[in-house]
Design a protein around this motif. Structure first.
Motif, short mmCIF file in Angstrom:
data_model
loop_
_atom_site.label_atom_id
_atom_site.label_comp_id
_atom_site.label_asym_id
_atom_site.label_seq_id
_atom_site.Cartn_x
_atom_site.Cartn_y
_atom_site.Cartn_z
N PHE A 114 0.83 -1.20 0.00
CA PHE A 114 0.00 0.00 0.00
C PHE A 114 0.86 1.26 0.00
CE2 PHE A 114 -3.69 -2.18 2.50
CZ PHE A 114 -3.82 -3.09 1.46
N ARG A 115 0.52 2.20 -0.88
CA ARG A 115 1.15 3.52 -0.89
C ARG A 115 0.05 4.55 -1.08
NH1 ARG A 115 3.73 -0.15 -3.97
NH2 ARG A 115 5.83 -0.73 -3.33
N ILE A 116 0.27 5.75 -0.57
CA ILE A 116 -0.76 6.78 -0.59
C ILE A 116 -0.26 7.98 -1.40
CG2 ILE A 116 -2.29 8.22 0.78
CD1 ILE A 116 -2.66 5.20 1.24
N ASN A 117 -1.02 8.32 -2.44
CA ASN A 117 -0.72 9.52 -3.23
C ASN A 117 -1.20 10.77 -2.51
OD1 ASN A 117 0.35 8.03 -5.40
ND2 ASN A 117 -1.64 7.83 -6.38
N ASN A 118 -0.66 11.90 -2.89
CA ASN A 118 -1.15 13.21 -2.39
C ASN A 118 -1.23 13.22 -0.87
OD1 ASN A 118 -1.62 13.80 -5.16
ND2 ASN A 118 -3.65 12.87 -5.01
N SER A 119 -0.22 12.69 -0.21
CA SER A 119 -0.31 12.52 1.24
C SER A 119 0.63 13.47 1.98
CB SER A 119 0.01 11.08 1.63
OG SER A 119 1.33 10.73 1.26
N TYR B 253 -2.33 11.92 6.22
CA TYR B 253 -3.61 12.21 5.57
C TYR B 253 -3.39 12.27 4.06
CZ TYR B 253 -7.87 14.58 4.07
OH TYR B 253 -9.04 14.91 3.42
N GLY B 254 -4.15 11.45 3.32
CA GLY B 254 -4.11 11.49 1.87
C GLY B 254 -5.26 12.34 1.36
N ARG C 128 -14.39 11.34 -0.24
CA ARG C 128 -14.16 10.43 -1.36
C ARG C 128 -12.70 10.44 -1.81
NH1 ARG C 128 -18.60 12.23 -5.58
NH2 ARG C 128 -17.49 10.75 -6.92
N GLY C 129 -12.12 9.26 -1.84
CA GLY C 129 -10.75 9.11 -2.30
C GLY C 129 -9.68 9.39 -1.27
N GLN C 130 -10.05 9.86 -0.08
CA GLN C 130 -9.05 10.20 0.93
C GLN C 130 -8.53 8.96 1.66
OE1 GLN C 130 -10.70 12.61 4.09
NE2 GLN C 130 -12.07 11.01 4.80
N SER C 131 -7.43 9.13 2.39
CA SER C 131 -6.86 8.05 3.21
C SER C 131 -6.41 8.63 4.54
CB SER C 131 -5.67 7.40 2.51
OG SER C 131 -6.06 6.78 1.30
N LEU C 132 -6.54 7.83 5.60
CA LEU C 132 -6.15 8.23 6.95
C LEU C 132 -5.32 7.12 7.57
CD1 LEU C 132 -9.71 9.35 8.11
CD2 LEU C 132 -7.88 10.91 7.43
N ASN D 51 -12.66 4.83 -1.22
CA ASN D 51 -12.80 4.75 -2.67
C ASN D 51 -13.40 6.06 -3.18
OD1 ASN D 51 -12.94 3.74 -5.27
ND2 ASN D 51 -14.05 1.89 -4.70
N THR D 52 -13.09 6.42 -4.42
CA THR D 52 -13.77 7.59 -5.00
C THR D 52 -15.19 7.23 -5.43
OG1 THR D 52 -12.94 7.06 -7.21
CG2 THR D 52 -11.60 8.53 -5.87
N GLU D 53 -15.45 5.92 -5.57
CA GLU D 53 -16.76 5.42 -6.02
C GLU D 53 -17.18 6.01 -7.35
OE1 GLU D 53 -19.55 3.94 -2.72
OE2 GLU D 53 -18.98 5.95 -2.06
N LEU D 54 -16.21 6.20 -8.24
CA LEU D 54 -16.52 6.64 -9.60
C LEU D 54 -16.79 5.45 -10.51
CD1 LEU D 54 -13.75 9.39 -9.97
CD2 LEU D 54 -16.15 9.69 -9.32
N ALA D 55 -16.41 4.26 -10.06
CA ALA D 55 -16.64 3.03 -10.81
C ALA D 55 -16.85 1.91 -9.80
CB ALA D 55 -15.46 2.73 -11.74
N SER D 56 -17.01 0.67 -10.27
CA SER D 56 -17.32 -0.43 -9.36
C SER D 56 -16.09 -1.02 -8.68
CB SER D 56 -18.06 -1.55 -10.11
OG SER D 56 -17.27 -2.03 -11.18
N GLY D 57 -14.89 -0.69 -9.16
CA GLY D 57 -13.68 -1.18 -8.54
C GLY D 57 -13.10 -0.16 -7.57
N PHE D 58 -11.90 -0.45 -7.03
CA PHE D 58 -11.22 0.55 -6.21
C PHE D 58 -10.46 1.44 -7.17
CE2 PHE D 58 -8.75 2.43 -2.83
CZ PHE D 58 -9.63 2.39 -1.76
N ASP D 59 -10.99 2.64 -7.41
CA ASP D 59 -10.56 3.48 -8.51
C ASP D 59 -9.14 3.99 -8.37
OD1 ASP D 59 -13.25 3.22 -9.26
OD2 ASP D 59 -13.80 4.99 -8.10
N SER D 60 -8.45 4.13 -9.49
CA SER D 60 -7.09 4.64 -9.49
C SER D 60 -7.05 6.10 -9.08
CB SER D 60 -6.46 4.46 -10.88
OG SER D 60 -7.22 5.14 -11.86
N ALA D 61 -8.19 6.79 -9.14
CA ALA D 61 -8.25 8.19 -8.70
C ALA D 61 -8.19 8.32 -7.18
CB ALA D 61 -9.52 8.86 -9.23
N SER D 62 -8.39 7.21 -6.46
CA SER D 62 -8.27 7.23 -5.00
C SER D 62 -6.81 7.45 -4.61
CB SER D 62 -8.76 5.91 -4.41
OG SER D 62 -10.08 5.61 -4.82
N THR D 63 -6.59 8.01 -3.43
CA THR D 63 -5.21 8.25 -3.00
C THR D 63 -4.48 6.94 -2.74
OG1 THR D 63 -5.98 8.51 -0.72
CG2 THR D 63 -5.68 10.52 -2.02
#
Length: 400
Positions: free
Chosen positions: A163-168, A185-186, A196-200, A222-234
């Motif tokens: 696991f890695r967190i973008n924009n953190s 905080y992501g 949506r899309g954040q991480s703690l 999840n950003t919940e933009l699609a049915s999977g765990f979206d790549s737009a999530s942090t």
């Protein structure tokens, strides 16, 4: 202010003519001495055998077993008064193809910049590991037995480096009386929603003498933009036969406790983790899925060059979403390592995983299937077609 005429400098006394260039050289040397950039990395490759890989035995070359193959740049600059600027850029790669570990990402492992104070702690921004992993991972099988075959099946609890967190934004406190704390905080960055899309993530560690213990928390939205765990999530998460039916979750929560006790050349460890996949409006399942993992390990240095490690883990999933018999995963892992030098190591890894019960397939609650065995996180995309899987890896790693 007028500058002295060149002729006046050249006509100065001999001592002055020597002093002026010497001062310039001294200033340049001092500036260089206050900053440093280090190139580091690992080259690791081995021959792997798996008794059942999607229904057939398989022998192949596998990179990044004892340690992930990677290279990176680590830089610091002394700003004075106990304050330093720092950065780290780290990329993973496949020894057998030369390809990036993650397509489209150059510094897929880490990329951050920040400040570190002797008194106030460290603050960094970028793509980073979580405090949950950084504080607990060193006490688990992922460290002592390797992630390839020592991580819990599919790295379901994120105690390997998956696991890695973008924009953190991450903060690590100074160590006081053996205690260190960290929080991260992501930033989701989704318009109209902070969640949506954040991480703690947060963790605390105590290390003194022979005892080391840590507790950590991680929640990824999840950003919940699609049915999977979206790549737009942090957060970026691994998918395996263990969690494939639940990656459409609205959020994924981890809590874990891990500790080691050292007696001379012997290290003993215990850890527990709880993982919850919570459904949302776009999820392919309706009930929260829970995974509890209990594990123990031992590692012993027979000589300064030779060590042996062993571990056992038991993962139990919940019965929700129409499942009548909850999935269970038993795993035994072994590691033997011989250091040819401080930088070069020969190793052998073995893992046996047994799975039973039911889980969800990639279609979620519409696909209840038998749980599949997979060794550590080395076979995430190639689980066994039966309830058992054996993996054996022999290889070599060189650190630089």
């Amino acid at each position: 202010m007028s500058m002295p005429h060149p002729a006046r400098i050249h006509g100065a006394q001999p001592a002055l003519r020597w002093l002026i260039p010497s001062l310039f050289a001294l200033g340049a040397h001092a500036a260089l001495a206050q900053s440093a950039v280090t190139l580091y990395g690992v080259a690791d490759d081995g021959i792997a055998y798996v008794n059942n890989s999607l229904g057939a035995s398989r022998t192949y070359l596998r990179a990044g077993n004892l340690s992930t193959s990677k290279f990176g740049l680590l830089g610091t600059e002394d700003l004075g008064g106990g304050l330093k600027a720092l950065f780290q850029l780290e990329a993973g790669f496949d020894m057998n193809t030369g390809a990036n570990s993650t397509s489209g990402l150059l510094f897929n492992r880490q990329a951050f910049v920040g400040l570190k104070s002797d008194r106030a702690g460290q603050l960094t921004l970028g793509r980073q590991y979580t405090p949950y992993y950084l504080f607990l991972g060193p006490y688990t099988g992922s460290n002592w037995l390797t992630g390839a075959t020592g991580a819990h099946p599919g790295d379901i609890d994120g105690l390997d480096s998956s696991f890695r967190i973008n924009n953190s934004v991450s903060y690590v406190s100074p160590t006081i009386a053996g205690v260190t704390a960290s929080a991260q905080y992501g930033v989701g960055g989704i318009a109209g929603s902070i969640e949506r899309g954040q991480s703690l993530s947060a963790a605390v560690r105590y290390a003194a003498g022979p005892i080391g213990i840590a507790a950590g928390y991680l929640k990824m939205y999840n950003t919940e933009l699609a049915s999977g765990f979206d790549s737009a999530s942090t957060a970026s998460i691994p998918t395996s036969a263990v969690n494939a039916g639940y990656v459409s979750a609205r959020s994924i929560q981890h809590f874990a406790v891990a500790g080691n006790y050292t007696i001379g050349d012997l290290v003993l460890g215990l850890n527990y983790s709880n993982v919850r996949y919570a459904p949302g409006g776009r999820s392919l399942f309706k009930d929260t899925a829970i995974f509890n993992t209990y594990s123990g390990l031992a590692s012993y240095n027979f000589t300064p060059a030779f060590s042996l490690g062993a571990g056992y883990s038991y993962t139990l999933a919940s019965k929700a979403n129409g499942i009548r018999s909850a999935a269970r995963y038993h795993q035994v892992s072994l590691k033997e390592a011989y250091n040819l030098s401080k930088r070069t190591t020969l190793y052998a890894l073995q893992a046996y995983t047994h799975a039973n019960g039911q889980t969800l397939g990639a279609k979620g609650a519409a696909q209840i299937i038998d749980a599949a065995a997979l060794a550590g996180d080395s076979q995430n995309s190639t689980p066994s077609s039966t309830s058992n899987q054996v993996a054996v890896i022999v290889g070599m790693t060189v650190r630089f």
